[in-house]
Design a protein around this motif. Structure first.
Motif, PDB file in Angstrom:
ATOM      1  N   ALA A 167      -8.145 -19.220  40.014  1.00 49.61           N
ATOM      2  CA  ALA A 167      -9.484 -18.667  39.836  1.00 49.61           C
ATOM      3  C   ALA A 167      -9.859 -18.676  38.368  1.00 49.61           C
ATOM      4  N   GLY A 168     -11.176 -18.782  38.098  1.00 50.31           N
ATOM      5  CA  GLY A 168     -11.691 -18.685  36.744  1.00 50.31           C
ATOM      6  C   GLY A 168     -13.019 -17.955  36.768  1.00 50.31           C
ATOM      7  N   MET A 169     -13.160 -16.888  35.943  1.00 54.11           N
ATOM      8  CA  MET A 169     -14.358 -16.061  35.933  1.00 54.11           C
ATOM      9  C   MET A 169     -14.936 -16.035  34.524  1.00 54.11           C
ATOM     10  N   ALA A 170     -16.243 -16.289  34.423  1.00 56.85           N
ATOM     11  CA  ALA A 170     -16.921 -16.294  33.123  1.00 56.85           C
ATOM     12  C   ALA A 170     -18.111 -15.343  33.177  1.00 56.85           C
ATOM     13  N   HIS A 171     -18.161 -14.355  32.260  1.00 56.10           N
ATOM     14  CA  HIS A 171     -19.278 -13.417  32.151  1.00 56.10           C
ATOM     15  C   HIS A 171     -20.147 -13.850  30.991  1.00 56.10           C
ATOM     16  N   ILE A 172     -21.456 -14.071  31.247  1.00 55.77           N
ATOM     17  CA  ILE A 172     -22.402 -14.521  30.226  1.00 55.77           C
ATOM     18  C   ILE A 172     -23.261 -13.329  29.825  1.00 55.77           C
ATOM     19  N   ALA A 220     -10.983 -13.858  26.895  1.00 59.34           N
ATOM     20  CA  ALA A 220     -11.235 -14.600  25.658  1.00 59.34           C
ATOM     21  C   ALA A 220     -12.727 -14.877  25.599  1.00 59.34           C
ATOM     22  N   THR A 221     -13.301 -14.880  24.399  1.00 61.34           N
ATOM     23  CA  THR A 221     -14.745 -15.052  24.266  1.00 61.34           C
ATOM     24  C   THR A 221     -15.066 -16.262  23.418  1.00 61.34           C
ATOM     25  N   THR A 222     -16.243 -16.797  23.610  1.00 63.49           N
ATOM     26  CA  THR A 222     -16.773 -17.895  22.797  1.00 63.49           C
ATOM     27  C   THR A 222     -18.286 -17.750  22.753  1.00 63.49           C
ATOM     28  N   GLU A 223     -18.902 -18.434  21.799  1.00 63.65           N
ATOM     29  CA  GLU A 223     -20.341 -18.303  21.594  1.00 63.65           C
ATOM     30  C   GLU A 223     -21.122 -19.076  22.652  1.00 63.65           C
ATOM     31  N   ARG A 278     -22.641 -14.288  23.994  1.00 61.08           N
ATOM     32  CA  ARG A 278     -21.193 -14.529  24.117  1.00 61.08           C
ATOM     33  C   ARG A 278     -20.855 -14.814  25.577  1.00 61.08           C
ATOM     34  N   VAL A 279     -19.783 -15.618  25.763  1.00 59.80           N
ATOM     35  CA  VAL A 279     -19.216 -15.894  27.084  1.00 59.80           C
ATOM     36  C   VAL A 279     -17.804 -15.349  27.082  1.00 59.80           C
ATOM     37  N   THR A 280     -17.533 -14.432  28.024  1.00 56.75           N
ATOM     38  CA  THR A 280     -16.183 -13.865  28.162  1.00 56.75           C
ATOM     39  C   THR A 280     -15.529 -14.487  29.386  1.00 56.75           C
ATOM     40  N   PHE A 281     -14.319 -15.017  29.190  1.00 47.23           N
ATOM     41  CA  PHE A 281     -13.672 -15.783  30.280  1.00 47.23           C
ATOM     42  C   PHE A 281     -12.233 -15.339  30.452  1.00 47.23           C
ATOM     43  N   SER A 282     -11.799 -15.372  31.721  1.00 49.46           N
ATOM     44  CA  SER A 282     -10.384 -15.194  32.062  1.00 49.46           C
ATOM     45  C   SER A 282     -10.081 -16.078  33.266  1.00 49.46           C
ATOM     46  N   GLY A 283      -8.941 -16.717  33.237  1.00 45.16           N
ATOM     47  CA  GLY A 283      -8.626 -17.647  34.315  1.00 45.16           C
ATOM     48  C   GLY A 283      -7.182 -17.554  34.767  1.00 45.16           C
ATOM     49  N   ALA A 284      -6.959 -17.901  36.026  1.00 43.61           N
ATOM     50  CA  ALA A 284      -5.614 -18.032  36.596  1.00 43.61           C
ATOM     51  C   ALA A 284      -5.431 -19.515  36.943  1.00 43.61           C
ATOM     52  N   ARG A 285      -4.845 -20.268  35.996  1.00 41.43           N
ATOM     53  CA  ARG A 285      -4.599 -21.709  36.138  1.00 41.43           C
ATOM     54  C   ARG A 285      -5.912 -22.505  36.187  1.00 41.43           C
ATOM     55  N   ILE A 286      -7.007 -21.927  35.778  1.00 41.29           N
ATOM     56  CA  ILE A 286      -8.282 -22.637  35.658  1.00 41.29           C
ATOM     57  C   ILE A 286      -8.827 -22.365  34.265  1.00 41.29           C
TER      58      ILE A 286
END
Length: 663
Positions: A535-540, A585-588, A546-554
């Motif tokens: 799974a991979g989840m991205a909060h915008i 983890a976050t990115t612009e 900012r984009v906050t992301f956390s993933g399980a093998r994605i």
């Protein structure tokens, strides 16, 4: 359809194969005998041919050498060379040499003074003159033959050498003129090389190569003029002009040296050895001429030389083929009358029985194997008729049963197909397509391609004030089992979002992992069951950009068309036996960036010549190439790129890509 070979043809073929085998064995034995005879004849021929050439060469050259030695031993010539400025002595010496000239075959002579280097030459075409033709110089390479010969201990030498000034190429006989131990000059004559080759080297015998070499192996005469070591007395011969250079087999040069040494030790004898010459294995014979310090060689290619009359072999082959034809004809006639004709009549009866006529009359019985076969065939025909009647009845019964079973299978298959289609409809209902289109419009695209009608991939979208949550999930399994897993995974993710909120993707993954473990109570006996999911989840967050992301093998990829970067997911999937650790983890959220969430179905798809997976490197190149294009076009470009790489390979896994860009 190709017709099978009949019994008559097989019998003839068997006879022919037997005869051919016998002929091959006899031919092999005969060929060995012929090879032995040819080897013996070849050795004898090579020896005799070498001795003949030796005598043919020795006779005229020995005569010219003897005359040249007499000329060099003349007292008048010796007295003149001791005082070559005296005109009276010169006149007497040249008159003496003129008397010798008429006896030489070439009608020529030469005299060289060691003191002055003056070279005197006279032949039948030369005008009468007492002046030297030219003067030899120690610094002129063309005159090295004279000065090397004067420094040598030999009383004479014979070589093949071109004379540049006279524009002739001859076999020169050079005899040293001495006064006691002192060398005062040289005298001799020449033989025309073309006549020499015509008379002694060229031969009309096929496969035979005669040649002459000196003691060092330098070729003095050869049918190929390029092989001749011109001026061998003044310089070493090259590999192409040396006997040791033109033999090509391993150890052939050493064998040639040994043969030349043995022939020199026993003048008049013939030494025989084998060597590879001009690309073919040949038999060589060598004999030594001590008067000339030459070796006469003959190379014979036993495969090319006509040692045995080809006409004899032709008659032997013709006789064998005639005998084979007679034996085959007699055999065919006997087999046809005694075996084939009765079998053909039996075949006709069998064809009528095969057509359903069981009352056909069989051929009359015979007191041999054919008669026994006819009786057995009649018994078989009666049993076939009985069994056929029984089988026809059973076939009718089985046909009715198969018709009923086929109807039941058709109905069951329709139920299964309808169920899977309904399952696909239900699975598509949980996908947030309408919400994505309404909220994001052209700022997104989704590529969702299950391997089967239903699959184990799905994607998530939740809208929140000031932002949104996007995610992709890859459940273990394909088809119906994978689809069931998506239902459980969707329920677990909904519960996790409600508990953790949408701004913390890592917390959503941790709570989803806990919920999956709670829903799937898998004990130690069921560890082989795959219940994991990536799974991979991205909060915008639009306000902070900012984009906050956390993933399980994605992983979350993004690209601006020049470079590609990503946030990698955790190494463990949700629901694994050992629980993973998930962090944010976050990115612009830059307008120039396009973001991508993808399951491993795209990366693992087999293709190319060797069937390797698409791979991360190709995926990154694809993102870089298309990142700046409109998102609607990117979807089609991704599908085309994967199809071109996939080729004829089947789809390996469910494929899902969610792409978004906010400008």
């Amino acid at each position: 359809m190709r017709q099978a070979l009949g019994l008559r043809g097989k019998s003839v073929l068997a006879l022919l194969a037997t005869c051919v085998l016998v002929l091959l064995i006899a031919g092999a034995i005969g060929w060995q005998a012929i090879e032995a005879i040819r080897s013996h004849l070849g050795t004898a021929f090579t020896r005799n041919f070498t001795l003949l050439n030796r005598e043919r060469i020795l006779a005229p050259v020995a005569r010219e050498l003897a005359l040249s030695r007499r000329l060099a031993g003349s007292q008048l010539i010796r007295q003149w060379l001791l005082d070559d400025a005296n005109p009276e002595k010169k006149t007497l010496a040249l008159r003496e040499a003129e008397g010798f000239r008429s006896d030489f075959n070439d009608k020529s002579f030469f005299i060289v003074s060691a003191r002055t280097g003056h070279y005197y030459f006279k032949d039948s075409k030369s005008p009468h003159s007492a002046e030297p033709r030219y003067t030899l110089s120690p610094t002129d390479p063309n005159d090295a033959w004279f000065f090397n010969s004067m420094r040598s201990d030999a009383a004479f030498n014979i070589n093949v050498d071109p004379d540049v000034r006279l524009s002739v190429t001859k076999v020169w006989i050079n005899v040293i003129v001495t006064d006691g131990e002192r060398r005062i000059g040289m005298a001799g004559t020449g033989l025309d090389l073309s006549a020499f080759l015509r008379d002694f080297i060229l031969t009309r015998e096929p496969g035979v190569t005669p040649m002459v070499v000196n003691a060092d192996g330098a070729i003095q005469a050869h049918p190929d003029g390029k092989r001749i070591a011109f001026n061998s007395a003044a310089k070493d011969a090259g590999a192409a002009q040396s006997l040791f250079g033109i033999v090509q087999g391993r150890g052939d040069a050493a064998n040639a040296r040994a043969a030349l040494a043995a022939a020199a030790a026993q003048p008049g004898s013939v030494q025989v050895f084998n060597a590879r010459l001009h690309g073919r294995q040949q038999l060589l014979a060598v004999s030594y001429i001590p008067e000339l310090k030459w070796h006469v060689l003959t190379a014979v290619d036993l495969d090319a030389a006509e040692l045995i009359d080809p006409g004899l072999l032709k008659w032997i082959v013709l006789a064998a083929l005639t005998l084979l034809a007679l034996v085959t004809s007699g055999f065919v006639y006997s087999v046809n009358r005694l075996l084939i004709a009765p079998l053909l009549r039996l075949k006709q009866s069998a064809q009528q029985i095969a057509a359903g006529n069981y009352s056909v009359a069989l051929p009359a019985g015979r007191a041999d194997e054919i008669g026994e076969l006819t009786d057995a065939f009649g018994t078989m025909a009666r049993k076939v008729r009985t069994h056929t009647e029984e089988l026809e009845e059973k076939v009718r019964e089985r046909t009715q049963e198969l018709v009923s079973a086929n109807k039941e299978m058709t109905a069951a298959n329709k139920k299964i197909s309808d169920s899977i289609s309904y399952a696909s409809l239900i699975q598509r209902a949980i996908l947030p397509d309408r919400q994505l289109t309404a909220a994001l419009g052209d700022n997104h695209f989704v590529l969702w391609q299950p391997r089967d009608v239903v699959g184990g991939d799905f994607y998530v979208y939740r809208e929140v004030e000031g932002g949104c949550l996007l995610g992709v999930v890859d459940c273990a399994g394909h088809g119906v089992p994978g689809a069931f897993m998506t239902m459980l995974a969707r329920a677990a993710i909904d519960q996790a979002i409600n508990e953790a909120g949408m701004a913390d993707p890592a917390a959503i993954l941790r709570r989803t992992d806990k919920a999956v473990r709670s829903m799937l109570q898998i004990d130690a006996r069921q560890r082989h069951i795959a219940a994991m999911m990536d799974a991979g989840m991205a909060h915008i967050d639009f306000a902070s950009g900012r984009v906050t992301f956390s993933g399980a093998r994605i992983a979350l990829y993004w690209s601006d068309g020049r470079q590609v970067d990503c946030i990698k997911g955790a190494r463990r999937s949700l629901g694994e036996r050992q629980q993973g650790e998930y962090s944010n983890a976050t990115t612009e959220l830059l307008p120039s960036r396009t973001f991508y969430l993808a399951t491993d179905g795209f990366l693992d798809q087999a293709g190319g010549e060797k069937g390797f997976g698409f791979g991360n490197a190709r995926f990154v190149d694809m993102l870089r190439q298309h990142a700046n294009r409109p998102l609607a076009e990117q979807s089609g470009a991704f599908v085309s790129t994967l199809a071109a790489y996939q080729g004829a390979h089947p789809q390996r896994d469910d494929i899902t890509i969610v792409c978004f860009r906010f400008t």
